[in-house]
Enzyme design. Structure first.
Site, PDB file in Angstrom:
ATOM      1  N   ASP A 121       0.830  -1.208   0.000  1.00 54.65           N
ATOM      2  CA  ASP A 121       0.000   0.000   0.000  1.00 54.65           C
ATOM      3  C   ASP A 121       0.868   1.264   0.000  1.00 54.65           C
ATOM      4  O   ASP A 121       2.062   1.206   0.318  1.00 54.65           O
ATOM      5  CB  ASP A 121      -0.892  -0.033   1.259  1.00 54.65           C
ATOM      6  CG  ASP A 121      -2.151   0.806   1.124  1.00 54.65           C
ATOM      7  OD1 ASP A 121      -2.279   1.565   0.150  1.00 54.65           O
ATOM      8  OD2 ASP A 121      -3.018   0.695   2.022  1.00 54.65           O
TER       9      ASP A 121
ATOM     10  N   ASP B  58     -10.622   2.445  -3.104  1.00 48.92           N
ATOM     11  CA  ASP B  58     -11.130   2.331  -1.731  1.00 48.92           C
ATOM     12  C   ASP B  58     -12.640   2.497  -1.694  1.00 48.92           C
ATOM     13  O   ASP B  58     -13.241   2.380  -0.637  1.00 48.92           O
ATOM     14  CB  ASP B  58     -10.491   3.405  -0.841  1.00 48.92           C
ATOM     15  CG  ASP B  58      -9.175   2.931  -0.250  1.00 48.92           C
ATOM     16  OD1 ASP B  58      -8.888   1.723  -0.318  1.00 48.92           O
ATOM     17  OD2 ASP B  58      -8.430   3.781   0.278  1.00 48.92           O
TER      18      ASP B  58
HETATM   19  C1  DGJ Z   1      -5.721   2.142   1.938  1.00 43.70           C
HETATM   20  C2  DGJ Z   1      -6.147   0.880   1.258  1.00 43.70           C
HETATM   21  O1  DGJ Z   1      -6.622   1.152  -0.010  1.00 43.70           O
HETATM   22  C3  DGJ Z   1      -7.190   0.195   2.122  1.00 43.70           C
HETATM   23  O2  DGJ Z   1      -7.681  -0.929   1.467  1.00 43.70           O
HETATM   24  C4  DGJ Z   1      -6.557  -0.155   3.429  1.00 43.70           C
HETATM   25  O3  DGJ Z   1      -5.526  -1.096   3.216  1.00 43.70           O
HETATM   26  C5  DGJ Z   1      -6.017   1.076   4.096  1.00 43.70           C
HETATM   27  N1  DGJ Z   1      -5.158   1.823   3.225  1.00 43.70           N
HETATM   28  C6  DGJ Z   1      -5.264   0.737   5.340  1.00 43.70           C
HETATM   29  O4  DGJ Z   1      -4.636   1.803   5.898  1.00 43.70           O
END
Ligand code: DGJ
Length: 732
Positions: free
Chosen positions: A481, A551
């Site tokens: 991430d 997200d």
């Molecule tokens: C952003 C990601 O896109 C989410 O799926 C999740 O992993 C969060 N970060 C966690 O901080």
């Protein structure tokens, strides 16, 4: 073997053709490299496309030439510098020892190579053996500056794809400074073109924007240090009548994750120049005597059968000749991720029942998301401290992973290796590891800062920790991430004159880490992520065969995001999860089946607390998982076709077809129902009209020609957010 590159030695015309597409360039007067043609294949070129000579005011001529009808300013060109009388967008700007930025690159020589060379330190599309492609390298020289420019063109034997990149060799005995160096230029002759781009935002990535190109310049760019949610680094130029099924279109994708600029300029005589590469803003690169600079690659695709065919060319290239490794063509596991289920509020005792439930429902992997390390109970701390939080996992991470494995599930783990929190041991020990300008306070974003990945010791500090975990062998999947963009661009390791290199060095450092990790741990399935789809680009597929699309898990939003994403990226790259309602991003309440159908249109996962589902919902999950296992290969590796666009109305439809057209899967979606509804028709495309297909559920029989030309009427809708799935198999 039949050659893909035909060279007319006398006329110095280079014809790249594979029977499907042709790309032609030629050496013109004064050694200028001219563009002749890009489009549907021609078998042989007979020299008719001579660029007309017109004496145009204020478009000057070549030095030492009396020919006033020939100007670098109007010629269709392949790559241009500045200060040479071409007033359109330059591809290259180089500051030389005397302070001049002027260059004049003229033809020197060429070579044709079998296959496709790799690009040093950079991801790129590849070949498995040399018969798959041929590469033309045209060398241009600027004798005064002592520079050699090598322009590379690869044509694949069986794809409508040309790839381009450029390399600059400093053959002088002085340092120069590259202020801009694009990967490619191509000039289109005068015509009306539409530009299709994929802008967006966090939780709203890659929606389709189509506009008619007018005079002046248009620039699609990122200055965020990464691909960004805000503007993807791909684009399409299309004839104005081109739609999903008919018409000409040209696709462009930069294989890079750093700052990009895709520039388009319509000139004074309605020609269109395209220049694509690293964004030159806040960029400079010192090239010492004898050194060279390699640009990232641009992938170009062509279709004369509409946007779907163009997308399919991108899809198959990304799937088959960009993605690598064990999972490139493997069926991806159905996962459950605890992020939207628990956020930071979990420990092993709370997670075990979710794992148990996942096993009951047929889910294949448990992914432990953010919050398992340091003392990270919220997003304020611990990035950089990649050791387990013993309060949450008293038996260690391995203890929990053993439990997950004992339930027959794979174990996946989240990391955010490019970041550092002020509240972390890494920061306390190495405050200089983050990007920060001396004397200024760096700007936080999500209360975190960016590591200076251009520095080897910084990468090493993260890698030793990540590898210590991966070496234990219990991690089957990693979600990589990145939750903020770069700011405070300054590296403690570079002198003042080289601070313009920080952005690009960051990206090269990132690629170095990814190459090392993905090659050292080939059995791990890697998933890219940057706050959802902030790093959805072709280069990431080289390291990670799948990426978290957004997200935003709301189905209505996802219809647009997945549809837009599919313009370039295949479903095998797009991960998509069923989440709880009311949806956490939009508050919308949608049916479980619709959530399943949208998520099943990519790489399926679940992202909710399975223990909170009703018995009825659990049965639905079981059914979805069973269906997905049956259709998974078709979805992940079939041919994807868009049928109805969510950007044009209330309905969306798309379909998947296997290689021999014997299996077809169609999804249709209706957003809002109405009391006085019109009756929707669904017509398919790309079927075998001689085959007879059976609807797997209803056992109804259809001819391929019927499904294509007549289609069917959808049954009346009785609620909002409706989805339907039709699965056909050929019976003869
Ligand atoms: C952003 C990601 O896109 C989410 O799926 C999740 O992993 C969060 N970060 C966690 O901080």
């Amino acid at each position: 073997m039949k050659h893909l590159i035909i060279v007319d030695e006398a006329e110095k015309v280079f014809h790249l053709t594979n029977g499907d597409i042709s790309y032609l360039l030629a050496v013109e007067e004064g050694g200028l490299l001219a563009h002749l043609y890009f489009g549907k294949a021609v078998k042989d070129y007979h020299g008719q496309r001579r660029y007309p000579r017109i004496d145009r005011g204020f478009s000057g001529n070549l030095p030492d030439s009396l020919e006033r009808g020939f100007s670098p300013d109007t010629l269709l060109r392949e790559y241009a510098g500045a200060g040479e009388g071409d007033y359109r967008l330059p591809a290259i700007l180089v500051e030389q020892a005397n302070g001049s930025q002027a260059t004049q690159f003229v033809y020197d020589r060429y070579e044709v190579l079998a296959g496709k060379p790799t690009l040093e330190g950079l991801p790129a599309s590849y070949v498995l053996d040399d018969s798959e492609a041929e590469t033309l390298v045209v060398y241009l020289k600027d004798a005064v500056a002592g520079l050699e420019l090598a322009l590379s063109y690869t044509i694949y034997a069986d794809r409508p794809v040309i790839t381009r990149s450029a390399r600059l060799d400093n053959q002088s005995d002085a340092s120069i400074k590259i202020e801009k160096m694009a990967s490619m230029t191509v000039d289109f002759p005068a015509q009306a073109l539409d530009l299709i781009s994929l802008p967006g935002a966090h939780v709203n990535e890659r929606h389709i924007n189509r506009e008619a190109l007018s005079y002046g310049q248009k620039r699609l760019a990122s200055r965020r240090g990464t691909t960004s949610h805000q503007m993807n680094n791909t684009m399409i130029l299309a004839q104005q009548k081109t739609d999903e099924f008919t018409g000409e279109a040209y696709g462009f994708g930069l294989v890079y994750s750093g700052n990009h600029a895709l520039e388009i300029e319509r000139d004074q005589i309605e020609q269109t120049r395209v220049v694509i590469g690293i964004n030159e803003e806040q960029f400079s690169w010192e090239l010492t005597a004898g050194a060279h600079f390699q640009t990232p690659e641009v992938v170009m695709t062509y279709s004369h059968q509409g946007l779907n065919a163009l997308s399919q060319a991108f899809h198959s290239l990304i799937r088959d000749r960009v993605a690598r490794g064990k999972y490139q063509h493997a069926l991806r596991p159905i996962l459950v991720n605890n992020w939207e289920a628990t956020y930071f509020d979990f420990d092993e005792a709370k997670l075990r029942p979710i794992v148990d439930e996942a096993k009951q429902l047929g889910i294949e992997m448990f992914v432990l998301d953010d919050g398992w390390f340091g003392h990270r109970d919220n997003d304020d701390s611990s990035l950089g401290d990649w050791f387990v939080d013993k309060n949450k996992f008293p038996n260690g991470l391995n203890g929990f992973a053993d439990y997950v494995h004992s339930q027959g599930l794979k174990f996946g783990l989240w990391f955010e290796p490019e970041m550092i929190s002020e509240d972390s041991e890494l920061f306390r020990n190495h405050p200089d590891y983050r990007l920060a300008v001396p004397g200024r306070k760096p700007s936080p974003s999500r209360q975190q800062f960016v590591l200076d990945l251009g520095r080897e010791e910084v990468r090493e500090a993260v890698l030793v920790q990540v590898e210590a975990l991966l070496d234990q062998g219990y991690i089957d999947y990693i979600k990589w991430d990145m939750n903020r963009h770069l700011s405070d661009i300054f590296s403690a390791s570079l002198p003042a004159g080289r601070q313009g290199e920080v952005f690009h060095r960051y990206t090269l450092g990132l690629y170095d880490m990814l190459e090392r990790l993905t090659s050292k741990y080939p059995d791990i399935l890697w998933e890219g992520c940057s706050g959802g789809g902030g790093r959805f680009d072709i280069s990431f597929a080289y390291y990670m065969p799948q990426s978290w699309t957004s997200d935003n898990t709301d189905v209505v939003a996802r219809l647009g995001i997945q549809y837009g994403t599919s313009l370039v990226y295949p479903p095998s790259v797009m991960t998509s999860h069923v989440s709880a309602v009311p949806n956490h991003q939009t508050g919308r309440i949608t049916p479980f089946n619709t959530r399943g159908d949208v998520a099943m249109s990519g790489v399926l996962g679940y992202e909710l607390d399975l223990t909170k589902l009703t018995e009825e919902e659990k049965e639905l999950v079981k059914a979805q998982v069973a269906v997905y296992k049956d259709i998974r290969e078709l979805v992940q590796y079939g041919n994807f076709t868009r049928l109805k666009s969510p950007f044009e109305g209330n309905e969306t439809a798309w379909m998947f077809t296997n290689a021999d057209k014997s299996e077809i899967l169609v999804f249709t979606f209706l957003v809002l129902n109405s009391a006085q509804q019109s009756i929707s028709q669904v017509k398919l495309t790309g079927l075998d009209s001689d085959k007879i297909y059976e609807n797997v559920e209803t056992k109804e029989i259809f001819g391929g020609d019927e499904l294509e030309h007549m289609g069917w009427f959808e049954a009346p809708a009785d609620h909002d957010f409706l989805s339907r799935r039709y699965h056909f198999k050929a019976i003869k």
